[in-house]
Design an enzyme around this catalytic site. Structure first.
Site, short mmCIF file in Angstrom:
data_model
loop_
_atom_site.label_atom_id
_atom_site.label_comp_id
_atom_site.label_asym_id
_atom_site.label_seq_id
_atom_site.Cartn_x
_atom_site.Cartn_y
_atom_site.Cartn_z
N SER A 119 1.70 -0.47 3.10
CA SER A 119 1.04 -1.20 4.28
C SER A 119 0.98 -0.19 5.32
CB SER A 119 1.84 -2.36 4.68
OG SER A 119 1.04 -3.20 5.71
N THR A 120 1.63 -0.57 6.56
CA THR A 120 1.37 0.37 8.00
C THR A 120 1.70 1.58 7.27
OG1 THR A 120 2.02 -1.53 9.05
CG2 THR A 120 1.85 0.60 10.45
N MET A 139 5.46 -2.35 7.34
CA MET A 139 6.17 -3.54 7.83
C MET A 139 6.34 -4.83 7.03
SD MET A 139 7.59 -3.82 11.02
CE MET A 139 6.49 -2.67 12.06
#
Length: 358
Positions: free
Chosen positions: A177-178, A296
């Site tokens: 993800s991030t 995250m």
């Protein structure tokens, strides 16, 4: 606790006004809202924010040039606010490659109402950006609005059998993800043309994943493409889940294929890493490698534990090399990780699957 300080850089007066009010009401400190990067640099000479919310297409200096300048001088979490167009998608992928943390998509029409409707998504994304490891930004999507937190049960019921038969068809499932866009670039560009088939969930809005896959395909030896229904998972190919759709893997004989499906948000995401990992646990079992990378939240932690229980090898990216250690940390806490390695070693783990050195 100190308030998160945000600098807004956008040539739209509507964006500056609405987002400033929204962030202030949510408890942020809006350091300033300026119309272009030249004005932003003048403001940064006096004071520095925790997060920059940045448009791409602006007068006097474009957002990409400004972003690269910031990353070279003082790496800072930057959230891109980009239009939902083909050109906007390509440019946003360049911004993510240059070090931006996340992207929030905005339409060209109905902008004010969209910003009001997307308040939770935007504030959640900025809060997440403020917690990233800024030291990793120089080398390297939006978190959706709060909704009931489904598990993978909402898409794939938990009662299906696990594939236990050992075959020579190995597959690799990656969730991130991030910070994942640059991390995936590091991993995939290091792979030789003869590598196991790979399926990937990278949290990213609709319309951006195709441009992301196209960019990776241009710089990798392996083929990289946005997944389409019935695509085969095969050697030398990486399939990336389309934004807004879940990606699952099914087995037919000794081969694996993907399905691209609708369904509710799982762990507030669609595509969800948990959904992908569960399907791989069932279809490939011990013939698979599961990898969870920077991101995250906890999407993928439960699914990686299912892969581990099904006999798959499982790997997590280490904290030092993560932009955000949330997803790997949760997977490790749940006991579903065999090995923790730096980002630079993940490609070696993938090659080992293919050469049977694991």
């Amino acid at each position: 606790m100190a308030r998160i300080r945000v600098l807004i850089v956008d040539d739209s007066a509507v964006v500056r006004q609405v987002v400033s009010g929204m962030l202030t009401a949510a408890g942020f400190e809006v350091m300033d809202a300026v119309s272009d990067p030249i004005a932003a640099m003048s403001r940064l000479a006096r004071e520095w924010p925790d997060v920059i919310l940045l448009d791409i297409e602006m007068p006097r200096m474009d957002g990409i040039t400004f972003l690269k300048k910031i990353m070279a001088e003082r790496p800072t979490p930057i959230v891109i606010c980009s239009t939902l167009t083909e050109k906007g998608a390509r440019t946003t992928v360049d911004a993510l490659a240059a070090g931006a943390v996340s992207v929030v998509a905005k339409p060209r029409l109905g902008l004010k109402q969209f910003l009001l409707d997307a308040a939770d998504e935007l504030t959640t994304t900025i809060r997440a950006a403020a917690r990233v490891n800024a030291g990793r930004l120089a080398r390297r999507q939006p978190i959706a609005a709060p909704v009931p937190k489904h598990t993978a049960d909402a898409v794939l019921p938990p009662s299906a059998p696990i594939a236990l038969m050992h075959t020579t068809e190995r597959i690799v499932a990656i969730g991130t993800s991030t910070g994942g866009t640059q991390a995936l670039e590091v991993v995939l560009t290091a792979l030789p043309r003869v590598s196991p088939g790979i399926v990937i969930v990278q949290h990213m809005p609709e319309k951006f994943t195709a441009a992301f896959a196209e960019r990776l395909n241009q710089i990798c030896e392996i083929e990289v493409k946005e997944a389409q229904p019935n695509d085969r998972v095969m050697q030398g190919r990486a399939l990336i889940a389309p934004g807004g759709k879940h990606l699952t893997v099914r087995r037919s004989g000794a081969q694996h294929y993907v399905d691209v499906i609708d369904g509710p948000l799982v762990n507030r995401h669609r595509p969800s890493v948990d959904v992908l990992f569960r399907s791989v646990a069932r279809s490939a079992g011990r013939n698979a490698l599961g990898i969870i990378m920077t991101g995250m939240g906890d999407d993928g932690a439960a699914g990686l534990a299912e892969m581990h229980a099904a006999g798959a090898r499982t790997v997590a990216q280490d904290e030092e090399s993560c932009v955000v250690f949330g997803m790997p940390r949760e997977a490790i806490k749940r006991g579903g990780v065999d090995k923790v390695v730096p980002l630079s070693a993940i490609s070696h783990e993938i090659v080992a699957v293919h050469t049977h050195r694991n």
